[in-house]
Design a protein around this motif. Structure first.
Motif, PDB file in Angstrom:
ATOM      1  N   ASN A  42      -2.270   3.526 -13.252  1.00 51.69           N
ATOM      2  CA  ASN A  42      -2.845   2.294 -13.777  1.00 51.69           C
ATOM      3  C   ASN A  42      -3.435   1.387 -12.686  1.00 51.69           C
ATOM      4  O   ASN A  42      -3.844   0.265 -12.967  1.00 51.69           O
ATOM      5  CB  ASN A  42      -1.781   1.512 -14.551  1.00 51.69           C
ATOM      6  N   ILE A  43      -3.434   1.880 -11.458  1.00 48.08           N
ATOM      7  CA  ILE A  43      -4.006   1.136 -10.333  1.00 48.08           C
ATOM      8  C   ILE A  43      -5.376   1.724 -10.024  1.00 48.08           C
ATOM      9  O   ILE A  43      -5.556   2.946 -10.020  1.00 48.08           O
ATOM     10  CB  ILE A  43      -3.097   1.227  -9.092  1.00 48.08           C
ATOM     11  N   SER A  44      -6.351   0.882  -9.764  1.00 47.90           N
ATOM     12  CA  SER A  44      -7.707   1.380  -9.532  1.00 47.90           C
ATOM     13  C   SER A  44      -7.733   2.335  -8.341  1.00 47.90           C
ATOM     14  O   SER A  44      -7.004   2.164  -7.363  1.00 47.90           O
ATOM     15  CB  SER A  44      -8.670   0.214  -9.281  1.00 47.90           C
ATOM     16  N   GLU A  45      -8.586   3.337  -8.439  1.00 45.59           N
ATOM     17  CA  GLU A  45      -8.670   4.345  -7.382  1.00 45.59           C
ATOM     18  C   GLU A  45      -9.104   3.718  -6.060  1.00 45.59           C
ATOM     19  O   GLU A  45      -8.684   4.166  -4.986  1.00 45.59           O
ATOM     20  CB  GLU A  45      -9.628   5.467  -7.783  1.00 45.59           C
ATOM     21  N   HIS A  46      -9.945   2.681  -6.129  1.00 48.37           N
ATOM     22  CA  HIS A  46     -10.389   2.037  -4.893  1.00 48.37           C
ATOM     23  C   HIS A  46      -9.254   1.281  -4.226  1.00 48.37           C
ATOM     24  O   HIS A  46      -9.123   1.292  -2.988  1.00 48.37           O
ATOM     25  CB  HIS A  46     -11.559   1.102  -5.192  1.00 48.37           C
ATOM     26  N   ALA A  47      -8.415   0.612  -5.028  1.00 43.93           N
ATOM     27  CA  ALA A  47      -7.252  -0.070  -4.458  1.00 43.93           C
ATOM     28  C   ALA A  47      -6.308   0.937  -3.820  1.00 43.93           C
ATOM     29  O   ALA A  47      -5.764   0.698  -2.728  1.00 43.93           O
ATOM     30  CB  ALA A  47      -6.529  -0.872  -5.538  1.00 43.93           C
ATOM     31  N   LEU A  48      -6.107   2.080  -4.475  1.00 44.82           N
ATOM     32  CA  LEU A  48      -5.234   3.123  -3.913  1.00 44.82           C
ATOM     33  C   LEU A  48      -5.801   3.650  -2.596  1.00 44.82           C
ATOM     34  O   LEU A  48      -5.058   3.907  -1.639  1.00 44.82           O
ATOM     35  CB  LEU A  48      -5.056   4.264  -4.913  1.00 44.82           C
ATOM     36  N   LYS A  49      -7.116   3.816  -2.521  1.00 43.20           N
ATOM     37  CA  LYS A  49      -7.732   4.292  -1.279  1.00 43.20           C
ATOM     38  C   LYS A  49      -7.438   3.342  -0.126  1.00 43.20           C
ATOM     39  O   LYS A  49      -7.110   3.760   0.986  1.00 43.20           O
ATOM     40  CB  LYS A  49      -9.246   4.436  -1.467  1.00 43.20           C
ATOM     41  N   VAL A  50      -7.550   2.033  -0.402  1.00 39.84           N
ATOM     42  CA  VAL A  50      -7.299   1.044   0.636  1.00 39.84           C
ATOM     43  C   VAL A  50      -5.830   1.059   1.037  1.00 39.84           C
ATOM     44  O   VAL A  50      -5.489   1.027   2.236  1.00 39.84           O
ATOM     45  CB  VAL A  50      -7.722  -0.363   0.169  1.00 39.84           C
ATOM     46  N   LEU A  51      -4.944   1.112   0.053  1.00 36.80           N
ATOM     47  CA  LEU A  51      -3.507   1.135   0.334  1.00 36.80           C
ATOM     48  C   LEU A  51      -3.130   2.337   1.192  1.00 36.80           C
ATOM     49  O   LEU A  51      -2.430   2.215   2.214  1.00 36.80           O
ATOM     50  CB  LEU A  51      -2.715   1.158  -0.975  1.00 36.80           C
ATOM     51  N   TYR A  52      -3.592   3.522   0.799  1.00 33.56           N
ATOM     52  CA  TYR A  52      -3.229   4.738   1.526  1.00 33.56           C
ATOM     53  C   TYR A  52      -3.840   4.772   2.920  1.00 33.56           C
ATOM     54  O   TYR A  52      -3.197   5.216   3.886  1.00 33.56           O
ATOM     55  CB  TYR A  52      -3.678   5.975   0.734  1.00 33.56           C
ATOM     56  N   ARG A  53      -5.059   4.283   3.029  1.00 35.10           N
ATOM     57  CA  ARG A  53      -5.726   4.305   4.341  1.00 35.10           C
ATOM     58  C   ARG A  53      -5.010   3.371   5.321  1.00 35.10           C
ATOM     59  O   ARG A  53      -4.830   3.714   6.506  1.00 35.10           O
ATOM     60  CB  ARG A  53      -7.186   3.902   4.178  1.00 35.10           C
ATOM     61  N   LEU A  54      -4.596   2.213   4.859  1.00 37.84           N
ATOM     62  CA  LEU A  54      -3.850   1.303   5.727  1.00 37.84           C
ATOM     63  C   LEU A  54      -2.532   1.923   6.163  1.00 37.84           C
ATOM     64  O   LEU A  54      -2.115   1.794   7.324  1.00 37.84           O
ATOM     65  CB  LEU A  54      -3.596  -0.028   5.003  1.00 37.84           C
ATOM     66  N   ARG A  55      -1.876   2.617   5.254  1.00 37.79           N
ATOM     67  CA  ARG A  55      -0.620   3.282   5.607  1.00 37.79           C
ATOM     68  C   ARG A  55      -0.863   4.381   6.643  1.00 37.79           C
ATOM     69  O   ARG A  55      -0.065   4.574   7.575  1.00 37.79           O
ATOM     70  CB  ARG A  55       0.025   3.890   4.368  1.00 37.79           C
ATOM     71  N   GLN A  56      -1.948   5.105   6.494  1.00 37.47           N
ATOM     72  CA  GLN A  56      -2.275   6.156   7.459  1.00 37.47           C
ATOM     73  C   GLN A  56      -2.492   5.594   8.854  1.00 37.47           C
ATOM     74  O   GLN A  56      -2.239   6.266   9.861  1.00 37.47           O
ATOM     75  CB  GLN A  56      -3.536   6.900   7.003  1.00 37.47           C
ATOM     76  N   GLU A  57      -2.952   4.335   8.903  1.00 34.55           N
ATOM     77  CA  GLU A  57      -3.187   3.680  10.193  1.00 34.55           C
ATOM     78  C   GLU A  57      -1.945   2.925  10.673  1.00 34.55           C
ATOM     79  O   GLU A  57      -2.020   2.096  11.581  1.00 34.55           O
ATOM     80  CB  GLU A  57      -4.367   2.709  10.081  1.00 34.55           C
ATOM     81  N   ASN A  58      -0.797   3.199  10.011  1.00 34.10           N
ATOM     82  CA  ASN A  58       0.517   2.629  10.394  1.00 34.10           C
ATOM     83  C   ASN A  58       0.620   1.126  10.159  1.00 34.10           C
ATOM     84  O   ASN A  58       1.362   0.422  10.857  1.00 34.10           O
ATOM     85  CB  ASN A  58       0.827   2.941  11.866  1.00 34.10           C
ATOM     86  N   PHE A  59      -0.113   0.645   9.146  1.00 31.29           N
ATOM     87  CA  PHE A  59       0.046  -0.740   8.715  1.00 31.29           C
ATOM     88  C   PHE A  59       0.845  -0.780   7.420  1.00 31.29           C
ATOM     89  O   PHE A  59       0.837   0.190   6.645  1.00 31.29           O
ATOM     90  CB  PHE A  59      -1.319  -1.399   8.484  1.00 31.29           C
ATOM     91  N   GLN A  60       1.516  -1.892   7.192  1.00 29.36           N
ATOM     92  CA  GLN A  60       2.133  -2.093   5.891  1.00 29.36           C
ATOM     93  C   GLN A  60       1.032  -2.337   4.863  1.00 29.36           C
ATOM     94  O   GLN A  60       0.006  -2.948   5.176  1.00 29.36           O
ATOM     95  CB  GLN A  60       3.080  -3.290   5.915  1.00 29.36           C
ATOM     96  N   ALA A  61       1.248  -1.885   3.639  1.00 25.91           N
ATOM     97  CA  ALA A  61       0.228  -2.053   2.601  1.00 25.91           C
ATOM     98  C   ALA A  61       0.921  -2.233   1.256  1.00 25.91           C
ATOM     99  O   ALA A  61       1.687  -1.364   0.824  1.00 25.91           O
ATOM    100  CB  ALA A  61      -0.703  -0.841   2.562  1.00 25.91           C
ATOM    101  N   HIS A  62       0.654  -3.371   0.626  1.00 23.56           N
ATOM    102  CA  HIS A  62       1.300  -3.700  -0.642  1.00 23.56           C
ATOM    103  C   HIS A  62       0.274  -4.241  -1.636  1.00 23.56           C
ATOM    104  O   HIS A  62      -0.582  -5.056  -1.268  1.00 23.56           O
ATOM    105  CB  HIS A  62       2.377  -4.766  -0.450  1.00 23.56           C
ATOM    106  N   LEU A  63       0.383  -3.779  -2.873  1.00 25.86           N
ATOM    107  CA  LEU A  63      -0.311  -4.454  -3.959  1.00 25.86           C
ATOM    108  C   LEU A  63       0.467  -5.727  -4.251  1.00 25.86           C
ATOM    109  O   LEU A  63       1.709  -5.717  -4.248  1.00 25.86           O
ATOM    110  CB  LEU A  63      -0.333  -3.554  -5.198  1.00 25.86           C
ATOM    111  N   VAL A  64      -0.248  -6.837  -4.489  1.00 27.47           N
ATOM    112  CA  VAL A  64       0.452  -8.115  -4.603  1.00 27.47           C
ATOM    113  C   VAL A  64      -0.254  -9.011  -5.616  1.00 27.47           C
ATOM    114  O   VAL A  64      -1.428  -8.817  -5.941  1.00 27.47           O
ATOM    115  CB  VAL A  64       0.527  -8.826  -3.220  1.00 27.47           C
ATOM    116  N   GLY A  65       0.474 -10.007  -6.097  1.00 27.52           N
ATOM    117  CA  GLY A  65      -0.136 -11.049  -6.909  1.00 27.52           C
ATOM    118  C   GLY A  65      -0.323 -10.673  -8.367  1.00 27.52           C
ATOM    119  O   GLY A  65       0.494 -10.011  -8.990  1.00 27.52           O
TER     120      GLY A  65
END
Length: 437
Positions: free
Chosen positions: A21-44
């Motif tokens: 139920n999460i947009s594919e573009h939001a998931l791409k951003v979340l996963y890419r940030l994690r791959q770069e060793n950053f924390q990544a959270h959907l929020v709000g």
């Protein structure tokens, strides 16, 4: 402040948020940030709406990456904002907003946070996820979905408030409203949108701090009002804004008319107009803010117009002068862009022309680009008891009539109009006495 010493962690099996139920573009951003060793959270709001079983309008992301680091990760990224520095990752027309965790540092020379008279004018001080959570406005907007293990993180009691149907501030409400007075409008918006109650401590300042809205840029207030009044629950928002005394700070001329209404026409008209707009939005029909603001500002325009006509000013000149005066005063409070204010004024200007039904005038008017909006406006006026219902019925018939029927209608329509005009001229004193002051 509704805050726990440690966050409440809800593992994936115990909540209803699914990546499906999460947009594919939001998931791409979340996963890419994690791959770069950053924390990544959907929020709000995205997390809030998913938990309520609603379809989110936007998916916002919070991370420990700075805006500059986000831009290094995504080539399709643009940095925006000075007051709040944000990263926008573009996927065609879809934009995923990425915000760096805000810190809790106080204003000072070593931070990028500035306040003026208690109002935040700049806030780019970064910190931890916990600091970020406790700097958000309402508890129900401070819930995080962690892409690392799909858990929910709640630092401020938002899950309990979500279940209780409660809008509650994080921190001292009076201070938080003074930091950003637009939060008063956001409290009303969430209460109406979600059908929630506003918690008592969060609600109390709404009755007394409305004057702070005068310090907000008029263009920003317009944007907030579009979210409030043009999202399908405008009537509920209107009633709640009036309940807290906030409407009068946004539309003082209209509020003055509503508090001195004659036979309930203004309130009935505005309420019917907002309800009609809500229904069209809920049914997926086209609407425009021009029509919405035409409804809200009509009564002060109408009264000014009638005063000018009573003083002998021609109808066309009177509606132009009345519209200009009301719009000029309103613009300093809520800046309505010309792409909406010009059509709004055309809707008003066509109202007196709709009364002209003789000869070729109806044929010309029906081809006007704003005819349909002006006709709908007339129908609302008639339903509210402010305009002649027979006139609205005539235009309804005229639109679907055959050529022969139209010819007959314009001949008889012109006679009726001339007859009514003669009666008005015989009793000018009576007419003037009925014009509201």
């Amino acid at each position: 402040m509704p805050c726990t010493a440690l966050p409440r962690i809800v593992p994936r099996p115990e909540h209803n948020i699914s990546r499906a139920n999460i947009s594919e573009h939001a998931l791409k951003v979340l996963y890419r940030l994690r791959q770069e060793n950053f924390q990544a959270h959907l929020v709000g709001g995205g997390v809030r709406d998913l938990l309520l079983g609603h379809e989110p309008k936007d998916f916002d992301i919070a991370t420990d990456a700075t805006p500059e680091q986000v831009r290094q990760v995504f080539r399709n990224c643009r940095l925006i904002g000075r007051r709040f520095r944000l990263a926008h990752v573009h996927f065609g027309r879809d934009i995923i907003e990425v915000a760096t965790f805000r810190g809790s540092g106080e204003e000072g020379d070593d931070t990028d946070r500035r306040l003026e008279n208690g109002m935040i004018v700049r806030d780019n001080s970064y910190g931890s996820i916990e600091e970020d959570a406790l700097r958000r406005d309402f508890t129900i907007n401070a819930l995080y979905y962690d892409i690392a293990d799909f858990s929910l993180i709640d630092y401020a009691g938002g899950l309990d408030d979500l279940r209780a149907g409660r809008v509650r501030f994080i921190g001292d409400p009076d201070q938080r409203y003074r930091e950003d007075p637009v939060r008063m409008l956001r409290a009303v918006r969430f209460a109406c949108k979600l059908g929630f109650n506003i918690e008592s401590a969060t609600e109390a300042p709404l009755f007394t701090l409305g004057h702070l809205l005068h310090d907000i840029p008029a263009a920003r207030l317009f944007d907030e009002l579009i979210k409030l009044l043009h999202s399908g629950y405008g009537l509920a928002v209107f009633e709640k804004l009036r309940h807290y005394g906030l409407f009068g700070h946004l539309f003082p001329a209209t509020e003055a008319c509503l508090t001195q209404q004659h036979q309930e026409f203004p309130l009935t008209f505005v309420s019917r107009g907002l309800a009609n707009t809500d229904l069209r939005l809920q049914e997926g029909k086209p609407t425009t803010p021009a029509f919405l603001f035409a409804i809200i500002l009509w009564e002060p325009v109408r009264l000014a117009y009638e005063r000018l006509v009573a003083d002998g000013v021609a109808e066309a000149d009177a509606i132009h002068a009345a519209s200009s005066a009301v719009c000029s005063d309103q613009q300093s409070l809520v800046a309505i862009p010309k792409r909406f204010s010009l059509p709004m004024r055309e809707i008003w200007a066509l109202q007196h022309r709709l009364a002209q039904r003789e000869g070729k005038r109806p044929y010309r008017l029906i081809t006007h680009p704003r005819f349909r909006a002006a006709y709908d406006f007339l129908v609302l006026r008639a339903e509210a008891g402010e305009a002649d219902p027979e006139l609205a019925t005539w235009w309804t018939r005229f639109q679907d009539a055959s050529s022969q029927e139209r010819a007959s209608m314009t001949e008889s329509g012109g006679k009726r109009r001339r007859s009514r005009s003669r009666r008005r001229r015989r009793k000018p004193a009576d007419t003037a006495s009925e014009v509201p002051g």
